[in-house]
Design an enzyme around this catalytic site. Structure first.
Site, short mmCIF file in Angstrom:
data_model
loop_
_atom_site.label_atom_id
_atom_site.label_comp_id
_atom_site.label_asym_id
_atom_site.label_seq_id
_atom_site.Cartn_x
_atom_site.Cartn_y
_atom_site.Cartn_z
N HIS A 1 0.80 -1.22 0.00
CA HIS A 1 0.00 0.00 0.00
C HIS A 1 0.83 1.27 0.00
O HIS A 1 0.34 2.32 -0.43
CB HIS A 1 -0.95 0.01 1.20
CG HIS A 1 -2.21 -0.77 0.95
ND1 HIS A 1 -2.26 -2.14 1.01
CD2 HIS A 1 -3.46 -0.36 0.63
CE1 HIS A 1 -3.50 -2.54 0.74
NE2 HIS A 1 -4.24 -1.49 0.50
N GLY A 2 2.05 1.23 0.48
CA GLY A 2 2.82 2.46 0.43
C GLY A 2 4.05 2.45 1.30
O GLY A 2 4.30 1.52 2.07
#
Length: 535
Positions: A366-367
């Protein structure tokens, strides 16, 4: 074909004449069409609405000619990506070329009589290294440097790298393509235009769904024409997505949720709890809203994608939640991470580890923040705990003895009379657990999470509830509407959808215009990007 180009030329000259007559500044118009990092072109911008309308007109005109229409879609998709990420469209093209060549090599390797397995595995490894390498450099390089500096008290300056929008999504599509060829689930694409069309196709390019080549390439080869039902369904989904994103998600975010998460200590525990519930429905409306618009646009062009969200807050367990939330990602992680790790074809402890590791990888995807890893680990723990205790939970069914018409005695399994109550209780508990994990997803740091929980536990102040509802009435109304519409049974929502699809085109057009007008009225002064564009 010559007639079409003649008509387009005439239309272009006529448009230029009208522009000159209206006194429109062509220089300013040119600036609008060039990439601006401060104003990327997204589904919820006026520029996209105008360009997409023109795109659909030309797309319909080119219907009889497959190759020109494919080239037109590819060029528009690349321009769309250019308007969101600038020169990063070259990375997208590079991945497409790499995949196409590796796919052909994989197809040829499948016919080798000796050393086939080693060659095919090497091709898969090369593809994974290329894509994971892109993710590592663009998404995680700065995070790794900062973590190294903190751990070893060093002072290496991080590199500011522009993150290409949607890189996680198109690299996942790339990996699945090569792996599916390796597994024999699909054949390599021999026409480079077909694969370039697949990888660059603009509706799911930035934030999904994660479309797989084996599902879309046959549609591309069929040169589909949108039917009346597909067009109506597409308009319905676009309207639904606009309402979710611009009317609910953006309104909740800018007017309440962001304020609390930015300074949780300034708000009571009740307000922190409401902000958590608000972000939960905001994230759902924002992300599923993008998916609805992307799937709707694809339907307008004749392509059908699989459902990406299925009322996830109706789930009665963490396992069921991931069968309903971001389905294209959860199934991708299952097929290309969980199963290669061994899946459940091993001992229970190892299967639990595989489940936990898959969710940690999903969180890391996700990041570039350890908060996402913690969020993924929290979901992994919930899944492992649920699978561990599932057999100990009360059964929602009972076994009864019945006598058939022929006089035979049979044992049948029927729902327990307490089943609705048990499921309702499970849905509430599951929702509270999921909302608690989304606090990890949204909060900038664990310190902020700790502050929010401190406020909820020690400074709750339920007495502020009436004043909160009065002060934030429209916010509360938007949150309630979001949840109520979400939990409505399909017996209510399906007739609405069918009624809209059966209505005349003029009524559908009026409804779409009304939704756009409402969205414009409630939106903030600045365009709010979709949350998942950063992933």
């Amino acid at each position: 074909m010559e007639h079409i180009f003649t008509r387009l030329t005439e239309l272009y000259n006529t448009l230029l004449a009208h522009i000159d007559g209206l006194g429109i500044d062509l220089g300013r118009l040119a600036d609008l069409l060039v990439y601006d990092s401060r104003q990327p072109m997204l589904f919820n911008t006026g520029l996209f609405l105008i360009l997409f309308t023109l795109f659909v007109i030309v797309y319909r005109l080119l219907r009889p000619w497959r190759v020109p229409r494919m080239l037109f879609v590819i060029l528009f998709s690349l321009y769309f990506y250019y308007k969101t990420s600038g020169q990063s469209y070259l990375i997208l093209l590079g991945v497409a070329v790499s995949d196409y060549i590796l796919g052909l090599c994989m197809q040829r390797a499948r016919s080798l009589s000796r050393g086939r397995g080693a060659v095919m595995k090497s091709i898969v490894a090369l593809n994974v290294c290329v894509n994971v390498g892109l993710l590592a450099y663009f998404k995680y390089f700065s995070l790794l440097i900062n973590t190294f500096n903190e751990f070893f008290t060093s002072h290496i300056d991080p590199i500011n790298v522009l993150l290409p929008a949607g890189i996680s999504f198109f690299t996942f599509r790339s990996i699945s393509y090569i792996v599916d060829i390796y597994r024999g689930h699909t054949d390599a694409c021999r026409n480079p235009l077909d694969y370039l069309f697949f990888l660059t196709f603009f509706p799911p390019l930035l934030a999904g769904p994660v479309v797989r080549a084996k599902d879309m390439l046959p549609q591309i080869k069929a040169n589909p024409v949108p039917t009346r039902d597909m067009t109506s369904e597409g308009i319905y989904l676009i309207m639904l997505g606009i309402i979710k994103k611009m009317v609910i998600a953006d309104f909740i975010s800018g007017n309440f949720v962001d304020r609390v998460f930015d300074n949780p200590a300034l708000y009571s525990g009740f307000e922190n709890m409401m902000a958590t519930f608000g972000f939960t429905i905001q994230l759902y409306c924002d992300f599923s809203g993008y998916s609805d618009i992307a799937i709707g646009i694809a339907l307008l062009l004749g392509y059908r994608f699989k459902e990406n969200f299925n009322a996830p807050f109706k789930a009665s367990s963490p396992t069921e939640f991931w069968h309903r939330w971001h389905i294209s990602l959860s199934t991708w992680l299952r097929d290309y991470v969980y199963i290669p790790l061994g899946g459940n074809r091993c001992s229970k402890p190892r299967a639990y580890f595989n489940q936990f590791a898959t969710m940690v990888i999903g969180g890391f995807w996700h990041g570039a923040s350890w908060m996402y890893v913690i969020w993924g680990a929290a979901h992994g723990a919930l899944l492992v705990i649920h699978k561990s205790v599932a057999g100990l939970l009360p059964s929602a069914t009972v076994t009864e003895t019945i006598v058939t018409e022929s006089g035979q005695v049979e044992m049948v399994t029927v729902p327990s009379r307490f089943a609705p109550v048990m499921r309702g209780f499970s849905v509430i508990v599951t929702f509270l657990l999921i909302a608690a994990t989304f606090m990890l997803f949204r909060a900038p740091s664990m310190e902020d999470v700790s502050t929010m929980w401190h406020q909820i536990i020690y400074d709750f102040h339920p007495s502020v509830a009436p004043q909160f509802v009065e002060s934030y009435f429209t916010i509360v109304l938007a949150i309630v509407i979001g949840y109520v519409v979400h939990i409505l049974p399909t017996s209510v929502t399906s007739p609405v959808k069918r009624g809209f699809m059966a209505s005349p085109v003029i009524l559908q057009t009026i409804a779409l215009a009304a939704v756009l007008l409402i969205a414009i009225q409630v939106r903030s002064s600045d365009i709010v990007p979709f949350i998942y564009l950063q992933y």
